[in-house]
Design a protein around this motif. Structure first.
Motif, PDB file in Angstrom:
ATOM      1  N   GLY A  74       0.820  -1.210   0.000  1.00 14.06           N
ATOM      2  CA  GLY A  74       0.000   0.000   0.000  1.00 14.06           C
ATOM      3  C   GLY A  74       0.851   1.255   0.000  1.00 14.06           C
ATOM      4  N   LEU A  75       1.939   1.243   0.777  1.00 12.12           N
ATOM      5  CA  LEU A  75       2.867   2.383   0.795  1.00 12.12           C
ATOM      6  C   LEU A  75       3.446   2.642  -0.591  1.00 12.12           C
ATOM      7  CD1 LEU A  75       4.992   1.849   4.038  1.00 12.12           C
ATOM      8  CD2 LEU A  75       3.304   3.635   3.628  1.00 12.12           C
ATOM      9  N   LYS A  76       3.861   1.583  -1.229  1.00  8.76           N
ATOM     10  CA  LYS A  76       4.465   1.707  -2.559  1.00  8.76           C
ATOM     11  C   LYS A  76       3.446   2.258  -3.563  1.00  8.76           C
ATOM     12  CE  LYS A  76       6.849  -1.051  -6.039  1.00  8.76           C
ATOM     13  NZ  LYS A  76       7.277  -2.398  -6.424  1.00  8.76           N
ATOM     14  N   ARG A  85       1.206   7.013  -6.576  1.00 11.21           N
ATOM     15  CA  ARG A  85       0.060   7.901  -6.793  1.00 11.21           C
ATOM     16  C   ARG A  85       0.463   9.359  -6.524  1.00 11.21           C
ATOM     17  NH1 ARG A  85      -5.449   7.351  -3.247  1.00 11.21           N
ATOM     18  NH2 ARG A  85      -6.705   8.895  -4.321  1.00 11.21           N
ATOM     19  N   MET A  86       1.228   9.582  -5.457  1.00 12.99           N
ATOM     20  CA  MET A  86       1.683  10.942  -5.141  1.00 12.99           C
ATOM     21  C   MET A  86       2.620  11.479  -6.216  1.00 12.99           C
ATOM     22  SD  MET A  86       2.075  11.181  -1.018  1.00 12.99           S
ATOM     23  CE  MET A  86       2.357   9.515  -0.470  1.00 12.99           C
ATOM     24  N   GLU A 119       3.368  15.257 -10.688  1.00  7.94           N
ATOM     25  CA  GLU A 119       3.660  15.526 -12.104  1.00  7.94           C
ATOM     26  C   GLU A 119       2.518  16.322 -12.739  1.00  7.94           C
ATOM     27  OE1 GLU A 119       4.465  13.148 -16.271  1.00  7.94           O
ATOM     28  OE2 GLU A 119       4.931  12.135 -14.386  1.00  7.94           O
ATOM     29  N   ASN A 120       1.278  15.949 -12.400  1.00 11.92           N
ATOM     30  CA  ASN A 120       0.125  16.679 -12.933  1.00 11.92           C
ATOM     31  C   ASN A 120       0.140  18.139 -12.485  1.00 11.92           C
ATOM     32  OD1 ASN A 120      -0.861  14.443 -14.285  1.00 11.92           O
ATOM     33  ND2 ASN A 120      -2.280  13.870 -12.653  1.00 11.92           N
ATOM     34  N   VAL A 121       0.397  18.370 -11.199  1.00 13.64           N
ATOM     35  CA  VAL A 121       0.416  19.739 -10.670  1.00 13.64           C
ATOM     36  C   VAL A 121       1.557  20.542 -11.315  1.00 13.64           C
ATOM     37  CG1 VAL A 121       0.799  21.138  -8.595  1.00 13.64           C
ATOM     38  CG2 VAL A 121      -0.720  19.154  -8.500  1.00 13.64           C
ATOM     39  N   ALA A 178      -6.898  17.401  -3.785  1.00 10.11           N
ATOM     40  CA  ALA A 178      -7.763  16.461  -3.065  1.00 10.11           C
ATOM     41  C   ALA A 178      -7.221  15.040  -3.199  1.00 10.11           C
ATOM     42  CB  ALA A 178      -9.187  16.540  -3.595  1.00 10.11           C
ATOM     43  N   ASP A 179      -6.757  14.700  -4.391  1.00  9.95           N
ATOM     44  CA  ASP A 179      -6.181  13.373  -4.620  1.00  9.95           C
ATOM     45  C   ASP A 179      -4.898  13.201  -3.809  1.00  9.95           C
ATOM     46  OD1 ASP A 179      -6.448  10.887  -5.817  1.00  9.95           O
ATOM     47  OD2 ASP A 179      -5.266  11.435  -7.578  1.00  9.95           O
ATOM     48  N   MET A 180      -4.091  14.260  -3.718  1.00 12.16           N
ATOM     49  CA  MET A 180      -2.862  14.205  -2.930  1.00 12.16           C
ATOM     50  C   MET A 180      -3.179  14.013  -1.450  1.00 12.16           C
ATOM     51  SD  MET A 180       0.484  14.351  -2.830  1.00 12.16           S
ATOM     52  CE  MET A 180       1.225  15.217  -4.187  1.00 12.16           C
ATOM     53  N   ARG A 181      -4.197  14.704  -0.966  1.00 10.28           N
ATOM     54  CA  ARG A 181      -4.585  14.561   0.439  1.00 10.28           C
ATOM     55  C   ARG A 181      -5.054  13.127   0.719  1.00 10.28           C
ATOM     56  NH1 ARG A 181      -8.314  18.929   3.002  1.00 10.28           N
ATOM     57  NH2 ARG A 181      -6.297  19.957   3.044  1.00 10.28           N
ATOM     58  N   GLU A 182      -5.844  12.575  -0.178  1.00 12.08           N
ATOM     59  CA  GLU A 182      -6.321  11.199  -0.007  1.00 12.08           C
ATOM     60  C   GLU A 182      -5.157  10.209  -0.030  1.00 12.08           C
ATOM     61  OE1 GLU A 182      -9.078   8.085  -2.458  1.00 12.08           O
ATOM     62  OE2 GLU A 182      -9.691  10.182  -2.469  1.00 12.08           O
ATOM     63  N   ALA A 183      -4.219  10.407  -0.949  1.00 15.03           N
ATOM     64  CA  ALA A 183      -3.050   9.525  -1.031  1.00 15.03           C
ATOM     65  C   ALA A 183      -2.197   9.635   0.224  1.00 15.03           C
ATOM     66  CB  ALA A 183      -2.217   9.858  -2.268  1.00 15.03           C
TER      67      ALA A 183
END
Length: 138
Positions: free
Chosen positions: A15-17, A22-23, A28-30, A106-111
């Protein structure tokens, strides 16, 4: 019991990996949220997406999280009128990336939260394993 704890650590590690990857995709998107095309009328940066899947690890007898694929978001680009921009088409419009920094944050916070939960799981399993070792020594 130690085998179950080791399996727990392996599951949380997967899960960490996955969340780490994901982060990286979100970062990269940001970083490319304002990257336009280098040629007039060309397509700008396209948002990347990540997909996970459960992968059975037969030696552990458990499912681990794996990155299935890193794809691209096929949603349309926003167009901005700026005839002086080098990437402007013949009508003066510049295609902008299909990246929403609000969605990415939001995706970064969830990750980040998922990463922390997996890290806490590893710490708890490690603590239990050490307590078990201490009990065996006595």
């Amino acid at each position: 019991m130690p085998d179950a704890l080791m399996s727990s650590i392996a599951i949380a590690s997967s899960g960490l990996k996955a969340q780490s990857m994901r982060m990286r995709v979100v970062a990269e998107n940001v970083a490319n949220a304002n990257s336009t095309a280098s040629t007039p009328g060309g397509d700008p940066y396209r948002r990347k997406t990540i997909t996970f899947e459960a992968e059975l690890n037969r030696s552990l007898g458990a499912s681990l999280v794996e990155v299935k694929s890193i794809g691209v978001d096929r949603s349309s680009f926003k167009q901005v009128y700026d005839p002086s921009h080098p990437a402007a088409d013949e009508d003066g419009y510049v295609k902008m990336p299909n990246v929403s920094t609000l969605i990415e944050m939001a995706d970064m916070r969830e990750a980040t939260r998922a990463y922390e939960a997996n890290l806490n799981m590893i710490e708890q399993a490690r603590s239990m394993l050490m307590r078990t070792t201490d009990l065996i020594r006595r």
